[in-house]
Design a protein around this motif. Structure first.
Motif, short mmCIF file in Angstrom:
data_model
loop_
_atom_site.label_atom_id
_atom_site.label_comp_id
_atom_site.label_asym_id
_atom_site.label_seq_id
_atom_site.Cartn_x
_atom_site.Cartn_y
_atom_site.Cartn_z
N LEU A 284 -3.75 53.12 1.36
CA LEU A 284 -4.32 52.72 0.07
C LEU A 284 -3.19 52.34 -0.88
N LEU A 285 -3.32 51.20 -1.53
CA LEU A 285 -2.26 50.74 -2.42
C LEU A 285 -2.07 51.70 -3.60
N THR A 286 -3.15 52.15 -4.20
CA THR A 286 -3.02 53.09 -5.31
C THR A 286 -2.34 54.37 -4.86
N GLY A 287 -2.83 54.94 -3.78
CA GLY A 287 -2.25 56.18 -3.28
C GLY A 287 -0.79 56.03 -2.92
N GLU B 60 21.71 69.21 -5.12
CA GLU B 60 22.80 68.80 -4.25
C GLU B 60 22.44 68.98 -2.77
N GLU B 61 21.21 68.57 -2.47
CA GLU B 61 20.73 68.58 -1.09
C GLU B 61 20.21 67.19 -0.75
N PRO B 62 21.09 66.23 -0.51
CA PRO B 62 20.67 64.85 -0.29
C PRO B 62 19.71 64.72 0.88
N GLN B 63 18.77 63.79 0.72
CA GLN B 63 17.75 63.55 1.75
C GLN B 63 17.73 62.06 2.09
N PRO B 64 18.67 61.59 2.90
CA PRO B 64 18.75 60.15 3.19
C PRO B 64 17.49 59.60 3.85
N ASP B 65 16.81 60.41 4.65
CA ASP B 65 15.57 59.93 5.28
C ASP B 65 14.51 59.65 4.22
N TRP B 66 14.48 60.45 3.17
CA TRP B 66 13.53 60.20 2.09
C TRP B 66 13.88 58.92 1.34
N GLU B 67 15.17 58.66 1.18
CA GLU B 67 15.59 57.41 0.52
C GLU B 67 15.12 56.20 1.32
N LEU B 68 15.28 56.26 2.63
CA LEU B 68 14.81 55.15 3.47
C LEU B 68 13.31 55.01 3.40
N ALA B 69 12.61 56.13 3.40
CA ALA B 69 11.15 56.10 3.34
C ALA B 69 10.67 55.50 2.03
N ALA B 70 11.30 55.91 0.92
CA ALA B 70 10.90 55.38 -0.38
C ALA B 70 11.17 53.88 -0.46
N GLY B 71 12.31 53.45 0.08
CA GLY B 71 12.63 52.03 0.07
C GLY B 71 11.66 51.22 0.90
N GLY B 72 11.33 51.73 2.09
CA GLY B 72 10.38 51.03 2.94
C GLY B 72 9.00 50.95 2.30
N LEU B 73 8.60 52.01 1.63
CA LEU B 73 7.30 52.02 0.95
C LEU B 73 7.30 51.02 -0.20
N ARG B 74 8.36 51.01 -0.98
CA ARG B 74 8.46 50.06 -2.09
C ARG B 74 8.41 48.62 -1.58
N HIS B 75 9.09 48.36 -0.50
CA HIS B 75 9.08 47.02 0.09
C HIS B 75 7.66 46.62 0.50
N ALA B 76 6.94 47.53 1.11
CA ALA B 76 5.56 47.23 1.52
C ALA B 76 4.69 46.92 0.32
N ILE B 77 4.83 47.71 -0.75
CA ILE B 77 4.02 47.50 -1.95
C ILE B 77 4.35 46.16 -2.59
N ARG B 78 5.62 45.80 -2.64
CA ARG B 78 6.04 44.59 -3.32
C ARG B 78 5.77 43.33 -2.51
N ARG B 79 5.88 43.43 -1.20
CA ARG B 79 5.91 42.20 -0.40
C ARG B 79 4.78 42.08 0.63
N PRO C 161 0.97 43.02 0.77
CA PRO C 161 -0.35 43.52 0.40
C PRO C 161 -1.30 43.65 1.58
N GLU C 162 -1.04 42.89 2.63
CA GLU C 162 -1.92 42.94 3.80
C GLU C 162 -1.84 44.27 4.54
N ARG C 163 -0.86 45.08 4.24
CA ARG C 163 -0.70 46.37 4.92
C ARG C 163 -1.56 47.47 4.29
#
Length: 356
Positions: free
Chosen positions: A164-167, A186-205, A207-209
């Motif tokens: 869901l786009l809203t969710g 001071e507990e970096p989470q690089p996997d979360w950074e990648l996940a957030a970036g991938g999600l942002r990319h899907a939302i921006r580019r 919509p069919e997903r």
């Protein structure tokens, strides 16, 4: 009950100091001794709206009450890091919807970060970190190869791949808050950074997903509210849907073409407008939903059917009041609320569209 801190919750044509105090008091009246904040007494609690109401309490300086709300979540978190979609008022063991919705689960990170910014309480942040960590891990287990995140996991453990786009826009906001918490600890989470970036990319580019919910106003403004769309992209999206969803003088439609405006959607649009730098339009939206206020309780009716000139449904919800208080708080310059909804100190994540 303490006297709420309301000097930054005074907004011309929206709230006086006395009205703001009454609205905060209305939420406190509904909150249970154990910290639970149902929609209203006798109705259910869902984790997302519970957090929204708790954030409003923090914005009013009711930090102890907000902390009780987060402690409720910590006590009732499932072993897999989730919460159920709905709990009967007054009995957390009486689960009325056993689905586990990813955006409901993720939102705890937004509330916890907001509480920390409002209080500077490192002990609270340390105590809630395992809760936030487990919640994020539950949510990311349902991320799809395209970056979008599946809607929910059923009670039998089956994951739903449909997104869901809203969710997902709300989850994007939550992931950024979770990353800010991790950075503070001071507990970096690089996997979360990648996940957030991938999600942002899907939302921006892409919509069919996402499932087609174009008729719902939340799908219109949430990519902006969740921080995935900013600048010119955000402005273009809001302008494109303005005449479709905004009813002048009454608020924002929940879904077109239904003649129904809702307080929650209106207040959230105001938050998105403020984040875009359009405070005047945000103020106008908040002023337009004065007709939803119940002066006796200080709370707000969920919605209004304008063709019939009728309040519907006849319910005064804590989350509607909460969303309005948060919108007023950002317009009033409350530092913690502005930081959370304005993106200050929130990592963007590693968007493959930006890094290509």
């Amino acid at each position: 009950m303490t006297t709420p801190r309301t000097e930054h919750l005074v907004l011309p044509g929206v709230l006086t100091a006395e009205q703001a105090a009454a609205t905060v008091g209305g939420i406190l009246t509904v909150q249970r001794e154990d910290g639970a904040i149902p929609w209203f007494r006798g109705h259910h609690l869902d984790p997302w709206d519970h957090v929204e109401a708790a954030m409003a309490l923090d914005a009013a300086g009711e930090h102890a009450a907000a902390e009780r709300a987060y402690d409720w979540l910590a006590r009732h978190q499932n072993e897999d890091g989730s919460w159920y979609a709905a709990y009967a008022d007054g009995d957390p063991q009486d689960v009325t919807d056993r689905g586990r919705e990813t955006n409901f689960v993720a939102y705890v990170a937004v509330g916890v970060w907001h509480h920390y910014l409002a209080t500077g309480d490192d002990t609270f942040l340390d105590r809630m970190w395992p809760t936030v960590y487990a919640a994020v891990e539950f949510v990311l287990a349902l991320q799809q190869p395209g970056g979008q995140i599946g809607w929910k996991r059923e009670d039998d453990g089956t994951g739903t791949a449909d997104a869901l786009l809203t969710g997902c826009s709300s989850i994007h906001h939550a992931l950024r808050c979770a990353l800010a918490i991790a950075e503070q600890r001071e507990e970096p989470q690089p996997d979360w950074e990648l996940a957030a970036g991938g999600l942002r990319h899907a939302i921006r580019r892409h919509p069919e997903r996402f499932l087609d919910k174009d008729r719902y106003s939340m799908d219109w403004y949430y990519p902006v509210l969740g921080g995935a769309l900013t600048g010119a992209e955000a402005k273009e999206r809001i302008e494109a849907g303005w005449d479709r969803f905004v009813v002048p003088g009454l608020g924002v439609r929940c879904v077109v073409p239904n003649p129904w405006v809702t307080g929650g959607e209106s207040a959230e649009l105001a938050l998105a407008l403020w984040a875009m730098g359009e405070s005047d339009r945000a103020l106008g939206i908040l002023q337009s939903i004065r007709h939803l206020r119940d002066e006796e309780s200080g709370l707000y009716w969920t919605g209004y059917v304008f063709e019939d000139r009728a309040i519907w449904p006849e319910e005064l919800t804590t989350w509607t009041a909460g969303s309005l208080l948060l919108a007023v708080a950002v317009l009033g310059g409350d530092e913690a609320t502005c930081a959370v909804f304005g993106g200050e100190r929130l990592p963007l994540g590693l968007d493959p569209d930006c890094c290509a």
